[in-house]
Motif scaffolding. Structure first.
Motif, PDB file in Angstrom:
ATOM      1  N   ILE A  18       0.937  -1.041  -0.129  1.00  0.00           N
ATOM      2  CA  ILE A  18      -0.073  -0.006  -0.129  1.00  0.00           C
ATOM      3  C   ILE A  18       0.896   1.342   0.026  1.00  0.00           C
ATOM      4  N   GLY A  19       0.642   2.078  -1.210  1.00  0.00           N
ATOM      5  CA  GLY A  19       1.661   3.189  -1.054  1.00  0.00           C
ATOM      6  C   GLY A  19       1.137   4.270  -0.094  1.00  0.00           C
ATOM      7  N   ARG A  33      -7.150  -3.715   8.480  1.00  0.00           N
ATOM      8  CA  ARG A  33      -7.966  -4.190   7.307  1.00  0.00           C
ATOM      9  C   ARG A  33      -7.358  -4.550   5.889  1.00  0.00           C
ATOM     10  N   MET A  34      -6.056  -3.593   5.854  1.00  0.00           N
ATOM     11  CA  MET A  34      -5.230  -4.035   4.772  1.00  0.00           C
ATOM     12  C   MET A  34      -4.559  -5.244   4.872  1.00  0.00           C
ATOM     13  N   GLU A  35      -4.138  -5.493   6.080  1.00  0.00           N
ATOM     14  CA  GLU A  35      -3.187  -6.970   6.179  1.00  0.00           C
ATOM     15  C   GLU A  35      -4.435  -8.097   5.993  1.00  0.00           C
ATOM     16  N   ASP A  36      -5.558  -7.923   6.384  1.00  0.00           N
ATOM     17  CA  ASP A  36      -6.432  -8.947   6.430  1.00  0.00           C
ATOM     18  C   ASP A  36      -6.907  -9.090   5.106  1.00  0.00           C
ATOM     19  N   PHE A  37      -7.032  -7.967   4.043  1.00  0.00           N
ATOM     20  CA  PHE A  37      -7.289  -8.263   2.700  1.00  0.00           C
ATOM     21  C   PHE A  37      -5.990  -8.714   1.792  1.00  0.00           C
ATOM     22  N   GLY A  38      -4.709  -8.708   2.687  1.00  0.00           N
ATOM     23  CA  GLY A  38      -3.628  -9.327   1.758  1.00  0.00           C
ATOM     24  C   GLY A  38      -2.656  -8.489   1.491  1.00  0.00           C
ATOM     25  N   ALA A  39      -2.517  -7.082   1.882  1.00  0.00           N
ATOM     26  CA  ALA A  39      -1.357  -6.181   1.847  1.00  0.00           C
ATOM     27  C   ALA A  39      -0.234  -6.899   2.258  1.00  0.00           C
ATOM     28  N   ALA A  40       0.884  -6.735   1.585  1.00  0.00           N
ATOM     29  CA  ALA A  40       2.240  -7.263   1.982  1.00  0.00           C
ATOM     30  C   ALA A  40       2.916  -6.286   2.962  1.00  0.00           C
ATOM     31  N   ALA A  41       2.631  -5.058   2.883  1.00  0.00           N
ATOM     32  CA  ALA A  41       3.497  -3.938   3.605  1.00  0.00           C
ATOM     33  C   ALA A  41       2.572  -2.703   3.316  1.00  0.00           C
ATOM     34  N   VAL A  42       2.888  -1.683   4.243  1.00  0.00           N
ATOM     35  CA  VAL A  42       2.209  -0.527   4.103  1.00  0.00           C
ATOM     36  C   VAL A  42       3.055   0.531   4.336  1.00  0.00           C
ATOM     37  N   VAL A  43       2.772   1.618   3.371  1.00  0.00           N
ATOM     38  CA  VAL A  43       3.718   2.899   3.591  1.00  0.00           C
ATOM     39  C   VAL A  43       2.774   3.732   4.223  1.00  0.00           C
ATOM     40  N   LEU A  44       3.133   4.375   5.284  1.00  0.00           N
ATOM     41  CA  LEU A  44       2.200   5.190   6.084  1.00  0.00           C
ATOM     42  C   LEU A  44       2.202   6.646   5.275  1.00  0.00           C
ATOM     43  N   ILE A 103       2.719  -7.396   9.139  1.00  0.00           N
ATOM     44  CA  ILE A 103       3.296  -6.948   7.990  1.00  0.00           C
ATOM     45  C   ILE A 103       4.306  -5.650   8.405  1.00  0.00           C
ATOM     46  N   PRO A 104       5.330  -5.675   7.221  1.00  0.00           N
ATOM     47  CA  PRO A 104       6.204  -4.326   7.620  1.00  0.00           C
ATOM     48  C   PRO A 104       5.426  -3.055   7.163  1.00  0.00           C
ATOM     49  N   ILE A 105       5.886  -2.093   8.064  1.00  0.00           N
ATOM     50  CA  ILE A 105       5.381  -0.822   7.930  1.00  0.00           C
ATOM     51  C   ILE A 105       6.475   0.433   7.936  1.00  0.00           C
ATOM     52  N   ILE A 106       6.244   0.722   6.707  1.00  0.00           N
ATOM     53  CA  ILE A 106       7.367   1.913   6.018  1.00  0.00           C
ATOM     54  C   ILE A 106       6.841   3.108   6.388  1.00  0.00           C
ATOM     55  N   ALA A 107       7.652   4.057   7.059  1.00  0.00           N
ATOM     56  CA  ALA A 107       7.066   5.469   7.614  1.00  0.00           C
ATOM     57  C   ALA A 107       7.689   6.171   6.101  1.00  0.00           C
ATOM     58  N   SER A 108       7.127   7.391   6.324  1.00  0.00           N
ATOM     59  CA  SER A 108       7.318   8.414   4.904  1.00  0.00           C
ATOM     60  C   SER A 108       7.670   9.704   5.259  1.00  0.00           C
ATOM     61  N   LEU A 109       8.681  10.305   4.940  1.00  0.00           N
ATOM     62  CA  LEU A 109       9.262  11.565   5.453  1.00  0.00           C
ATOM     63  C   LEU A 109       9.139  12.431   3.708  1.00  0.00           C
ATOM     64  N   ASN A 110       8.433  13.476   4.154  1.00  0.00           N
ATOM     65  CA  ASN A 110       8.318  14.517   2.950  1.00  0.00           C
ATOM     66  C   ASN A 110       8.728  15.797   3.203  1.00  0.00           C
ATOM     67  N   HIS A 275     -12.076   1.992  -5.344  1.00  0.00           N
ATOM     68  CA  HIS A 275     -12.843   0.707  -5.237  1.00  0.00           C
ATOM     69  C   HIS A 275     -13.035   0.109  -3.650  1.00  0.00           C
ATOM     70  N   GLY A 276     -12.030   0.514  -2.888  1.00  0.00           N
ATOM     71  CA  GLY A 276     -11.921   0.000  -1.607  1.00  0.00           C
ATOM     72  C   GLY A 276     -11.095  -0.743  -1.348  1.00  0.00           C
ATOM     73  N   LEU A 277     -10.587  -1.217  -0.182  1.00  0.00           N
ATOM     74  CA  LEU A 277      -9.578  -2.244   0.102  1.00  0.00           C
ATOM     75  C   LEU A 277      -9.806  -3.678  -0.220  1.00  0.00           C
ATOM     76  N   GLU A 278     -10.907  -3.978  -0.443  1.00  0.00           N
ATOM     77  CA  GLU A 278     -11.273  -5.254  -0.875  1.00  0.00           C
ATOM     78  C   GLU A 278     -10.366  -5.810  -2.363  1.00  0.00           C
ATOM     79  N   GLU A 279     -10.049  -4.453  -2.935  1.00  0.00           N
ATOM     80  CA  GLU A 279      -9.382  -4.828  -4.409  1.00  0.00           C
ATOM     81  C   GLU A 279      -7.904  -5.419  -4.193  1.00  0.00           C
ATOM     82  N   ILE A 280      -7.369  -5.339  -2.998  1.00  0.00           N
ATOM     83  CA  ILE A 280      -6.197  -6.066  -2.835  1.00  0.00           C
ATOM     84  C   ILE A 280      -6.322  -7.659  -3.028  1.00  0.00           C
ATOM     85  N   THR A 281      -7.451  -8.100  -2.343  1.00  0.00           N
ATOM     86  CA  THR A 281      -7.746  -9.716  -2.507  1.00  0.00           C
ATOM     87  C   THR A 281      -8.147 -10.177  -3.902  1.00  0.00           C
TER      88      THR A 281
END
Length: 341
Positions: A18-19, A33-44, A103-110, A275-281
Protein backbone atom coordinates in the motif's frame (compact mmCIF):
# COMPACT_ATOMS: atom_id res chain seq x y z
CA UNK A 1 1.75 -20.90 -5.90
CA UNK A 2 4.35 -18.64 -4.27
CA UNK A 3 3.84 -14.86 -4.34
CA UNK A 4 6.72 -14.21 -1.95
CA UNK A 5 9.18 -11.43 -2.79
CA UNK A 6 11.73 -9.26 -1.02
CA UNK A 7 12.00 -5.47 -1.11
CA UNK A 8 14.89 -3.63 0.56
CA UNK A 9 15.58 -6.80 2.52
CA UNK A 10 12.00 -6.94 3.82
CA UNK A 11 10.28 -10.31 3.42
CA UNK A 12 6.93 -9.75 1.72
CA UNK A 13 4.11 -12.27 1.26
CA UNK A 14 3.43 -10.70 -2.16
CA UNK A 15 4.46 -7.59 -4.15
CA UNK A 16 1.23 -5.81 -3.14
CA UNK A 17 2.29 -2.85 -1.01
CA UNK A 18 0.00 0.00 0.00
CA UNK A 19 1.57 3.26 -1.14
CA UNK A 20 1.61 6.43 0.92
CA UNK A 21 -1.90 7.88 0.90
CA UNK A 22 -3.27 9.84 3.87
CA UNK A 23 -6.94 8.82 3.58
CA UNK A 24 -5.96 5.13 3.71
CA UNK A 25 -3.31 4.86 6.39
CA UNK A 26 -4.30 7.65 8.80
CA UNK A 27 -7.00 5.36 10.18
CA UNK A 28 -5.22 2.74 12.29
CA UNK A 29 -8.09 0.28 11.81
CA UNK A 30 -7.62 0.54 8.06
CA UNK A 31 -4.08 -0.74 8.39
CA UNK A 32 -5.37 -3.92 10.03
CA UNK A 33 -7.98 -4.27 7.27
CA UNK A 34 -5.23 -3.88 4.67
CA UNK A 35 -3.38 -6.80 6.20
CA UNK A 36 -6.57 -8.86 6.37
CA UNK A 37 -7.25 -8.24 2.67
CA UNK A 38 -3.72 -9.34 1.73
CA UNK A 39 -1.45 -6.28 1.76
CA UNK A 40 2.20 -7.29 2.05
CA UNK A 41 3.34 -3.98 3.60
CA UNK A 42 2.03 -0.49 4.22
CA UNK A 43 3.71 2.83 3.51
CA UNK A 44 2.21 5.27 5.99
CA UNK A 45 1.01 8.73 5.03
CA UNK A 46 3.84 11.23 4.88
CA UNK A 47 5.05 13.39 7.73
CA UNK A 48 6.05 16.76 6.30
CA UNK A 49 9.10 18.92 6.81
CA UNK A 50 6.75 21.88 7.36
CA UNK A 51 5.08 20.11 10.27
CA UNK A 52 8.35 19.77 12.16
CA UNK A 53 9.34 23.36 11.40
CA UNK A 54 5.92 24.56 12.53
CA UNK A 55 6.22 22.68 15.83
CA UNK A 56 9.69 24.07 16.48
CA UNK A 57 8.61 27.62 15.72
CA UNK A 58 5.57 27.23 17.95
CA UNK A 59 7.78 25.99 20.79
CA UNK A 60 10.22 28.81 20.24
CA UNK A 61 7.33 31.27 20.27
CA UNK A 62 6.32 30.19 23.78
CA UNK A 63 9.85 30.89 25.04
CA UNK A 64 10.28 34.17 23.19
CA UNK A 65 6.76 35.58 23.37
CA UNK A 66 6.81 39.32 22.87
CA UNK A 67 9.96 39.46 20.77
CA UNK A 68 9.10 41.66 17.79
CA UNK A 69 11.51 39.83 15.53
CA UNK A 70 9.36 36.72 15.87
CA UNK A 71 5.93 38.27 15.73
CA UNK A 72 5.04 37.08 12.24
CA UNK A 73 7.19 33.97 11.93
CA UNK A 74 4.39 31.50 12.49
CA UNK A 75 2.34 33.07 9.70
CA UNK A 76 4.78 31.68 7.17
CA UNK A 77 3.31 28.22 7.70
CA UNK A 78 -0.17 26.79 7.16
CA UNK A 79 -2.65 26.92 10.02
CA UNK A 80 -2.44 23.94 12.43
CA UNK A 81 -5.59 22.31 11.04
CA UNK A 82 -3.78 21.78 7.71
CA UNK A 83 -1.57 19.27 9.50
CA UNK A 84 -3.46 16.09 10.31
CA UNK A 85 -1.02 14.93 12.99
CA UNK A 86 1.91 16.22 14.99
CA UNK A 87 5.26 14.51 15.44
CA UNK A 88 4.24 12.67 18.62
CA UNK A 89 1.02 11.48 17.01
CA UNK A 90 2.91 10.21 13.96
CA UNK A 91 5.36 8.26 16.12
CA UNK A 92 2.48 6.80 18.15
CA UNK A 93 0.78 5.86 14.89
CA UNK A 94 3.85 3.82 13.93
CA UNK A 95 3.90 2.10 17.33
CA UNK A 96 0.20 1.25 17.19
CA UNK A 97 0.49 -0.07 13.65
CA UNK A 98 3.39 -2.31 14.63
CA UNK A 99 1.41 -3.67 17.56
CA UNK A 100 -1.63 -4.35 15.41
CA UNK A 101 -0.16 -6.04 12.32
CA UNK A 102 2.60 -8.45 11.38
CA UNK A 103 3.40 -6.96 7.97
CA UNK A 104 6.19 -4.37 7.54
CA UNK A 105 5.34 -0.74 8.27
CA UNK A 106 7.23 1.79 6.15
CA UNK A 107 7.22 5.39 7.37
CA UNK A 108 7.36 8.33 4.97
CA UNK A 109 9.13 11.66 5.33
CA UNK A 110 8.23 14.40 2.87
CA UNK A 111 10.38 17.47 2.42
CA UNK A 112 12.70 19.40 0.13
CA UNK A 113 15.74 20.59 2.09
CA UNK A 114 18.64 18.95 3.90
CA UNK A 115 17.82 20.70 7.18
CA UNK A 116 17.39 19.54 10.75
CA UNK A 117 13.98 17.96 10.09
CA UNK A 118 15.83 14.87 8.86
CA UNK A 119 16.89 14.15 12.45
CA UNK A 120 13.31 12.97 12.89
CA UNK A 121 14.30 9.83 10.98
CA UNK A 122 16.00 8.54 14.14
CA UNK A 123 12.77 8.81 16.12
CA UNK A 124 10.89 7.05 13.34
CA UNK A 125 13.32 4.14 13.58
CA UNK A 126 13.04 4.09 17.38
CA UNK A 127 9.24 4.01 17.07
CA UNK A 128 9.58 0.68 15.27
CA UNK A 129 9.25 1.45 11.56
CA UNK A 130 10.67 -1.36 9.42
CA UNK A 131 11.86 1.04 6.71
CA UNK A 132 11.67 4.68 5.67
CA UNK A 133 10.61 6.19 2.36
CA UNK A 134 11.95 9.65 1.55
CA UNK A 135 9.47 11.56 -0.54
CA UNK A 136 11.30 14.64 -1.79
CA UNK A 137 8.63 16.95 -3.19
CA UNK A 138 10.86 19.60 -4.69
CA UNK A 139 9.70 22.15 -7.29
CA UNK A 140 12.77 24.31 -8.04
CA UNK A 141 11.86 27.77 -9.37
CA UNK A 142 15.09 29.66 -8.68
CA UNK A 143 16.36 30.94 -12.04
CA UNK A 144 19.94 30.70 -10.82
CA UNK A 145 19.68 27.12 -9.52
CA UNK A 146 21.39 24.57 -11.77
CA UNK A 147 20.39 20.97 -12.37
CA UNK A 148 23.50 19.82 -10.51
CA UNK A 149 22.38 21.65 -7.37
CA UNK A 150 18.92 20.12 -7.58
CA UNK A 151 20.33 16.61 -7.89
CA UNK A 152 22.83 17.19 -5.09
CA UNK A 153 19.99 18.15 -2.76
CA UNK A 154 18.42 14.70 -3.21
CA UNK A 155 21.75 13.01 -2.58
CA UNK A 156 22.48 15.12 0.51
CA UNK A 157 19.07 14.31 2.02
CA UNK A 158 19.62 10.60 1.45
CA UNK A 159 23.14 10.62 2.89
CA UNK A 160 22.07 12.47 6.04
CA UNK A 161 19.31 9.96 6.73
CA UNK A 162 21.47 6.93 5.92
CA UNK A 163 24.11 8.19 8.36
CA UNK A 164 21.53 8.31 11.16
CA UNK A 165 19.45 5.13 10.77
CA UNK A 166 20.06 1.44 10.20
CA UNK A 167 16.65 0.54 8.75
CA UNK A 168 16.32 0.37 4.94
CA UNK A 169 15.75 3.69 3.19
CA UNK A 170 14.14 4.24 -0.19
CA UNK A 171 13.95 7.39 -2.26
CA UNK A 172 10.77 8.27 -4.12
CA UNK A 173 11.77 10.01 -7.34
CA UNK A 174 10.12 12.34 -9.80
CA UNK A 175 10.48 11.65 -13.54
CA UNK A 176 11.79 15.14 -14.27
CA UNK A 177 15.55 14.76 -13.99
CA UNK A 178 17.55 15.52 -17.11
CA UNK A 179 19.12 12.05 -16.83
CA UNK A 180 17.03 9.74 -14.69
CA UNK A 181 19.44 6.86 -15.22
CA UNK A 182 22.40 8.81 -13.84
CA UNK A 183 20.33 10.09 -10.92
CA UNK A 184 19.30 6.55 -10.04
CA UNK A 185 22.94 5.46 -10.19
CA UNK A 186 24.07 8.30 -7.91
CA UNK A 187 21.38 7.53 -5.33
CA UNK A 188 22.24 3.83 -5.34
CA UNK A 189 25.89 4.74 -4.76
CA UNK A 190 24.80 7.06 -1.92
CA UNK A 191 23.15 4.11 -0.18
CA UNK A 192 19.53 3.97 -1.35
CA UNK A 193 18.14 0.53 -0.54
CA UNK A 194 15.26 1.13 -2.93
CA UNK A 195 13.99 3.56 -5.54
CA UNK A 196 10.27 4.22 -5.93
CA UNK A 197 9.35 5.25 -9.48
CA UNK A 198 7.59 7.68 -9.86
CA UNK A 199 6.23 10.40 -7.61
CA UNK A 200 3.10 12.12 -8.92
CA UNK A 201 3.25 15.85 -8.27
CA UNK A 202 -0.30 17.11 -7.86
CA UNK A 203 -0.66 20.29 -9.89
CA UNK A 204 -2.70 23.30 -8.73
CA UNK A 205 -5.74 24.62 -10.56
CA UNK A 206 -7.59 27.96 -10.69
CA UNK A 207 -11.15 28.42 -9.49
CA UNK A 208 -12.66 30.96 -11.89
CA UNK A 209 -15.51 31.78 -9.51
CA UNK A 210 -13.34 32.67 -6.51
CA UNK A 211 -10.11 33.40 -8.41
CA UNK A 212 -8.26 31.17 -5.96
CA UNK A 213 -5.45 28.76 -6.69
CA UNK A 214 -6.39 25.45 -5.11
CA UNK A 215 -5.16 21.84 -5.05
CA UNK A 216 -6.60 19.48 -7.61
CA UNK A 217 -6.05 15.79 -6.90
CA UNK A 218 -6.58 13.54 -9.90
CA UNK A 219 -6.26 9.81 -9.25
CA UNK A 220 -4.05 7.85 -11.60
CA UNK A 221 -5.35 5.84 -14.53
CA UNK A 222 -3.84 2.61 -15.92
CA UNK A 223 -1.96 4.48 -18.67
CA UNK A 224 0.16 6.21 -16.01
CA UNK A 225 2.01 2.95 -15.35
CA UNK A 226 3.87 3.10 -18.66
CA UNK A 227 6.38 5.69 -17.49
CA UNK A 228 7.64 3.75 -14.43
CA UNK A 229 7.42 0.51 -16.46
CA UNK A 230 9.77 1.91 -19.07
CA UNK A 231 12.32 3.27 -16.61
CA UNK A 232 12.39 0.26 -14.33
CA UNK A 233 12.93 -1.90 -17.42
CA UNK A 234 15.91 0.22 -18.45
CA UNK A 235 17.46 0.45 -14.97
CA UNK A 236 16.98 -3.15 -13.82
CA UNK A 237 20.31 -4.97 -13.63
CA UNK A 238 22.26 -1.77 -14.22
CA UNK A 239 21.58 0.06 -10.95
CA UNK A 240 22.23 -2.04 -7.81
CA UNK A 241 19.10 -1.31 -5.79
CA UNK A 242 15.53 -2.58 -5.47
CA UNK A 243 12.78 -0.94 -7.47
CA UNK A 244 9.20 -0.30 -6.43
CA UNK A 245 6.67 0.73 -9.05
CA UNK A 246 3.97 3.27 -8.31
CA UNK A 247 1.33 5.13 -10.33
CA UNK A 248 -1.26 3.50 -12.55
CA UNK A 249 -1.25 0.03 -11.03
CA UNK A 250 -4.89 -1.04 -10.99
CA UNK A 251 -5.06 -4.81 -11.52
CA UNK A 252 -3.13 -8.07 -11.50
CA UNK A 253 -1.92 -7.64 -15.09
CA UNK A 254 -0.37 -4.29 -14.19
CA UNK A 255 1.46 -5.92 -11.28
CA UNK A 256 2.73 -8.75 -13.50
CA UNK A 257 4.07 -6.32 -16.10
CA UNK A 258 5.90 -4.32 -13.42
CA UNK A 259 7.45 -7.46 -11.99
CA UNK A 260 8.54 -8.54 -15.46
CA UNK A 261 10.47 -5.33 -16.06
CA UNK A 262 12.20 -5.61 -12.68
CA UNK A 263 10.08 -4.22 -9.84
CA UNK A 264 10.31 -5.98 -6.48
CA UNK A 265 7.16 -4.31 -5.15
CA UNK A 266 4.14 -2.53 -6.59
CA UNK A 267 2.40 0.31 -4.78
CA UNK A 268 -1.40 0.40 -4.75
CA UNK A 269 -3.17 3.69 -4.05
CA UNK A 270 -5.65 5.06 -6.59
CA UNK A 271 -7.36 1.72 -7.20
CA UNK A 272 -8.06 1.40 -3.47
CA UNK A 273 -9.31 4.96 -3.16
CA UNK A 274 -11.71 4.31 -6.02
CA UNK A 275 -12.92 0.81 -5.21
CA UNK A 276 -12.01 0.04 -1.59
CA UNK A 277 -9.50 -2.14 0.21
CA UNK A 278 -11.23 -5.29 -1.07
CA UNK A 279 -9.38 -4.75 -4.35
CA UNK A 280 -6.21 -6.04 -2.68
CA UNK A 281 -7.74 -9.52 -2.47
CA UNK A 282 -9.01 -9.35 -6.05
CA UNK A 283 -5.59 -8.39 -7.36
CA UNK A 284 -3.92 -11.18 -5.38
CA UNK A 285 -6.38 -13.72 -6.72
CA UNK A 286 -5.71 -12.42 -10.23
CA UNK A 287 -1.97 -12.92 -9.70
CA UNK A 288 -2.44 -16.50 -8.54
CA UNK A 289 -4.73 -17.29 -11.47
CA UNK A 290 -2.31 -15.85 -14.05
CA UNK A 291 0.71 -17.63 -12.62
CA UNK A 292 -1.10 -20.95 -12.54
CA UNK A 293 -2.51 -20.52 -16.04
CA UNK A 294 0.94 -19.68 -17.42
CA UNK A 295 2.70 -22.44 -15.45
CA UNK A 296 4.84 -20.28 -13.18
CA UNK A 297 5.72 -21.64 -9.75
CA UNK A 298 6.56 -18.30 -8.15
CA UNK A 299 6.27 -14.63 -8.87
CA UNK A 300 10.02 -14.21 -8.44
CA UNK A 301 10.44 -16.04 -11.74
CA UNK A 302 8.94 -12.99 -13.40
CA UNK A 303 11.31 -10.38 -11.97
CA UNK A 304 13.36 -8.80 -14.73
CA UNK A 305 12.34 -11.32 -17.41
CA UNK A 306 11.17 -8.51 -19.70
CA UNK A 307 13.65 -5.85 -18.63
CA UNK A 308 15.73 -4.18 -21.30
CA UNK A 309 18.64 -6.51 -20.65
CA UNK A 310 16.48 -9.64 -21.02
CA UNK A 311 13.71 -8.85 -23.50
CA UNK A 312 14.00 -10.02 -27.14
CA UNK A 313 14.18 -6.44 -28.46
CA UNK A 314 16.13 -4.14 -26.08
CA UNK A 315 15.52 -1.14 -28.35
CA UNK A 316 11.79 -1.36 -27.62
CA UNK A 317 12.26 0.79 -24.51
CA UNK A 318 14.20 3.53 -26.29
CA UNK A 319 13.86 6.05 -29.15
CA UNK A 320 13.17 3.45 -31.84
CA UNK A 321 9.87 2.58 -30.13
CA UNK A 322 8.85 6.23 -30.41
CA UNK A 323 9.46 6.15 -34.16
CA UNK A 324 7.56 2.88 -34.54
CA UNK A 325 4.60 4.28 -32.63
CA UNK A 326 4.38 7.35 -34.85
CA UNK A 327 4.74 5.35 -38.06
CA UNK A 328 2.22 2.67 -37.12
CA UNK A 329 -0.54 4.89 -35.72
CA UNK A 330 -3.58 5.25 -37.93
CA UNK A 331 -5.99 8.13 -37.18
CA UNK A 332 -9.58 7.22 -36.41
CA UNK A 333 -10.91 9.19 -39.41
CA UNK A 334 -8.65 7.23 -41.74
CA UNK A 335 -9.77 3.88 -40.34
CA UNK A 336 -13.41 4.95 -40.74
CA UNK A 337 -12.71 6.10 -44.31
CA UNK A 338 -11.19 2.70 -45.15
CA UNK A 339 -14.08 0.66 -43.74
CA UNK A 340 -16.72 2.82 -45.41
CA UNK A 341 -15.42 2.14 -48.94
Amino acid sequence: MNLHTTYMGLQLRSPLVIGAAAPLSEDIDNIKRMEDFGAAAVVLHSFFEEQIKHERLALHHHFTHGAESFAEALTYFPEPEVFHVGSDEYLNHIRKAKEMVDIPIIASLNGETSGGWLEYAIQIQQAGADALELNVYYVPNDLELTGNHVEQNYIDILKIVKSEVSIPVSMKLSPYFSNTANMAKQLAEAGADGLVLFNRFYQPDIDLDTLDVHPNIILSNPQAMRLPLRWIAMLYGRVPTDFAATSGIHNAIDVIKMMMVGAKATMLVSVLLRHGLEEITKIEQGLLHWLEENEYESIEQLIGSMSQMNCPDPTAFERVQYMRALQSYEPVWKRFQTTSK
